[in-house]
Design a protein around this motif. Structure first.
Motif: not given
Length: 379
Positions: A46-48, A259-265
């Motif tokens: 998830w960090k990547r 923003d990116s942690f919530a939206r990423s997958m």
């Protein structure tokens, strides 16, 4: 010394049948928690995904890359800037990287380990030699190494960190001076309920089969599961400010991360499962004492019923409220965005009691930014 301030991000997200992050057997990663098997997505995955999302809508040059091929990237930058030939650029780049003390890898031109650095930092190294590449290219190997030895190459990698290096940190075991302490911790996401590994048995038909030919052109299996995941991360604003050396940049980096942690997958088997969803709940808690992961809300797994999200949300609200009351916590700021549209089971009310009024994701981010800006101005 800057006062400590932590931004905890709690997320509930339902994922359909998927294989987001595979283990050594190619199956979805799992973990035992509370005595039952849970779906798991590693923090690294998830960090990547979060780092990749950073560049969406932004200039990739403002962020970092992680590679063993820093010398090749540096050579490319020298060629682009000066028009020098490829071979001469590679020689100069190799000498510059060698001067830092970074260990060489087994493959020529590679470093011994992945190096996480900002693209602008590499531009800074190019700046050091841009005006003298012709003279440097004329030197033999030994003379070239001597000529670049005193250049502040290492210093270019020690300053001007991009947001992702400042957030996730960097470790270079043999050169401690290049280390950057991470300001962010990301937990392994786990399902709030028990899961079972399933398999998709698939066949592929050869489109050019003749009428007489039968059977599949290919047969295989893919492991998968589905889950409502509890995801958690925390950002230490004090460490982030130290890494970046600028208060506004630190606040911007927190907003970018949320923003990116919530939206990423993670994208594992994305074409096979089309698994992208958005969180059902994002809660942000700003604390001055310590980060607090609320995963203990799910030590007793959520039972199978009409759905997992509502009960998972109620569990999270209860865990936060109880922990806050029992430990005497006084959060600096609490905000929530969720998609509970009806309240026949009291879920929305419990979330409001624990985390405050429901906000849009934009409102959540704006409120967080305002609080952090005020706090950094006070310090």
């Amino acid at each position: 010394m800057t006062d400590r301030l932590y931004i905890d991000i709690h997320i509930l997200q339902t994922v359909p049948p998927a294989n987001l992050n595979r283990d050594d057997n190619g199956n979805p990663k799992e973990a035992y928690f509370g005595g039952t098997r849970r779906s798991r997505v590693s923090s690294q995955a998830w960090k990547r995904a979060t780092r990749i999302h950073f560049t969406q809508g932004h200039d990739p040059q403002d962020f970092a890359t992680r590679t063993k091929r820093i010398a090749a990237q540096l050579a490319k930058g020298i060629v682009t800037r000066t028009g020098l030939g490829d071979e001469d650029a590679r020689r100069i780049a190799g000498a510059l990287i060698k001067s830092t003390g970074i260990s060489a890898g087994k493959k020529e031109g590679d470093t011994a380990y992945l190096l996480f650095y900002g693209r602008r930092q590499l531009d800074g190294i190019v700046d050091l030699v841009a005006g003298s590449t012709t003279d440097l290219a004329a030197l033999d190997a030994k003379a070239l190494e001597e000529a670049v030895k005193e250049l502040p190459v290492k210093q270019q990698l020690q300053t001007g960190h991009p947001a992702d290096v400042a957030l996730f940190g960097r470790m270079v075991a043999d050169i401690p001076g290049l280390n950057v302490d991470a300001s962010t911790q990301v937990a392994h996401a786990i399902s709030t309920h028990a899961t079972e590994l399933e398999f998709d048995y698939y066949t592929a038909v050869d489109d050019e089969n003749t009428a007489e030919e039968t059977g599949a052109g290919m047969i295989g299996t893919i492991g998968f599961n589905s889950a409502t995941l509890y995801r958690y991360a925390t950002v230490g604003l004090h460490q982030l400010r130290e890494n970046l050396g600028d208060d506004k940049a630190a606040v911007d980096a927190v907003d970018l991360f949320v923003d990116s942690f919530a939206r990423s997958m993670p994208t594992g088997y994305g074409n096979s499962f089309a698994h992208r969803t958005r969180p059902s709940l994002v809660a942000v808690v700003v604390r001055a004492d310590q980060p607090v992961n609320l995963v203990s809300a799910y030590e007793n797994p959520v039972p199978a019923s009409r759905g997992m999200v509502a009960e998972s949300a109620r569990r999270l609200a209860a865990e936060f409220s109880t922990a806050t009351e029992q430990w005497g916590d006084c959060p600096v700021h609490v905000s929530i965005c969720h998609t509970v549209s009806t309240d026949s089971d009291g879920t929305a009310q419990k979330l409001t009691e624990a985390f405050g009024a429901n906000r849009t994701f934009t409102e959540l981010r704006d409120g967080l930014r305002a609080v952090l800006t005020e706090r950094t101005n006070d310090n």
